[in-house]
Write an enzyme that holds these catalytic residues in place. Sequence first.
Site, mmCIF file in Angstrom:
data_model
loop_
_atom_site.group_PDB
_atom_site.id
_atom_site.type_symbol
_atom_site.label_atom_id
_atom_site.label_comp_id
_atom_site.label_asym_id
_atom_site.label_seq_id
_atom_site.Cartn_x
_atom_site.Cartn_y
_atom_site.Cartn_z
ATOM 1 N N GLY A 132 0.795 -1.219 0.000
ATOM 2 C CA GLY A 132 0.000 0.000 0.000
ATOM 3 C C GLY A 132 0.826 1.267 0.000
ATOM 4 N N SER A 133 2.013 1.232 -0.635
ATOM 5 C CA SER A 133 2.859 2.425 -0.786
ATOM 6 C C SER A 133 3.289 3.030 0.539
ATOM 7 C CB SER A 133 2.136 3.494 -1.627
ATOM 8 O OG SER A 133 1.720 2.980 -2.866
ATOM 9 N N SER A 212 4.425 -5.630 -2.675
ATOM 10 C CA SER A 212 4.674 -4.213 -2.912
ATOM 11 C C SER A 212 5.446 -3.610 -1.741
ATOM 12 C CB SER A 212 3.356 -3.483 -3.188
ATOM 13 O OG SER A 212 3.571 -2.193 -3.731
#
Length: 572
Positions: A132-133, A212
Amino acid sequence: MVHSQVVRFLFCQFHFLNSLYETSANVEVKISDGHIRGRQLLTERKTPYFAFQDIPYAKPPVGDLRFKEPVKPEKWEGVLNTTENRKVCIQFSDPSDPRETEDCLVLNVYTPVNSEKLGTHELAVLVWIHGGSFRRWFGAMDSFGPDYFIDKNVIVVTLNYRLGPLGFLTTNDGVIPANNGLKDQHLALKWVNENIEVFGGDPAKVTIAGQSAGAASVGYHVMSKKSAGLFRAAIMQSACPLTCWSLQKYPEDAAKLLGSNLKWNSRVLSKLLSATKNISSDDLLKKLQSASIADLKKYSDINLQVPLSKKNCHAFTSLTWTPVIENEEDENALVTGMSHENIKEGNINRVPVLMGINSEESLLFGAQNIQLQCSLFDPSLKSMITGNLRMKEGNKRPAGYSIKNLYTESLFSMDRAASVNLISDMVFAIPTARHAHLQSNYTDVYFYKFSHLGKLGRLVNETVPGAEGVAHQEEIEYLFRSSNNRDMSKFPEEDRITHDRLVTMWSQFVKHLNPTKGKNELLQNIVWPKVTPQDFFYLDINTTLAVAKDLKNFRQYEKIYSSYAEEKLFTY
């Protein structure tokens, strides 16, 4: 040391509750901080398991603990109800979540062992760190249901960690510590090591995994001496510490920019803020600790204010709140040294790794949007070189020209497929491949490319001729149960087969450190070869499985970077 556990069923009459297949069997166990109550559920395949949700692993990081390193929780009296997810860390992106709270440092344990075997510490454990960055998402069951791994007799742990500036702002001088979000994860891993036996898990069989930003986090723990001994294997999906956006080199600038955007009551402090270099770190900490969450959210999206020369990635893929390199003299430092050099020199925890990419990661961001952004490269090829890639100014344009020629003879503004392929490779595939190739010098590395474009994980309906494939995040739906895949029978057979294959290989890696252990017709009796320093083998996961070699443009990037980049690198 694990405290003695106490198991007590409250009642045993079964019934179904919506699609979660909840039964009325609850269970109490004792962990290091007190008693907790969980509930029994059934997977879609009717496998019973116990779920313990929102277990505190740290004190609420509020008041004087905001922007500070996490602290172990206080012990509690009585029995803590851990039968649902009510807490989500503050999200720094839309939409908001009604469960958002700063008191969010909790984790979830899902175990398939029955009540008689709780405490026998036999099963392998998967600890999942969400992506989620570094600014959004959470570990709750509605996004990461454990069902498919439970069916494979694997214990699953998911967790929350602080996001955005709350987790990754630092003054870089010790006043506001660095990498508090990663240190949240580290404390959660220590909790697992101390408590997982209570739930039937073996603390010597822990695999940490993430996608991610979660994968980059996993990579930092693999490199961290502080995390040594807390896991025996790692899974990194679609990122690693060598991705350009996963490292911030100028964190103090971002901290002061946020401080200058906040409302200050003192005229004196306002004058100080007019010259940001004069802001006292102590004054900034006090202001940030007293600021409202609304203001922190409002003023934290300052990426566009960071000068281009200080962006950690391309102008449109940079992130502001990410991990940073800490001072090695700090006894609590988690991230030290340059990531690329750490991996290159073997300054890592030498554990088996399963890692890889999706075939067209950047499709998630929209092909038209990516094309417009890549059109910025047309008049300035040197802008293709990221801020975290060390390269002399005079080398940037020829390096950019060489990279461009790998994708198009036209302009990016006229070639959507080239734009999608470029960002997919440069921001995700090539750094991840480089990480795998370097780490293969020291340990077992299994690499994959997920190419199956099915309906199960579909987040993007757009396809681009020349860039068809799987977008960022789309493999998650094949591994975890969510609101999108409650009923697997609704999906095509080829999707269900791919789902079974992924869960089987991931589970075998968690349990046996080998994703294709033994002959298995589901896996086409294939043997997944390891990456070696000489040969870059990988498994292409499509409607069928196939062994391939030399991922995408990896070898070409190696030649370009070896010709133009400096010898010592931050990222790749």
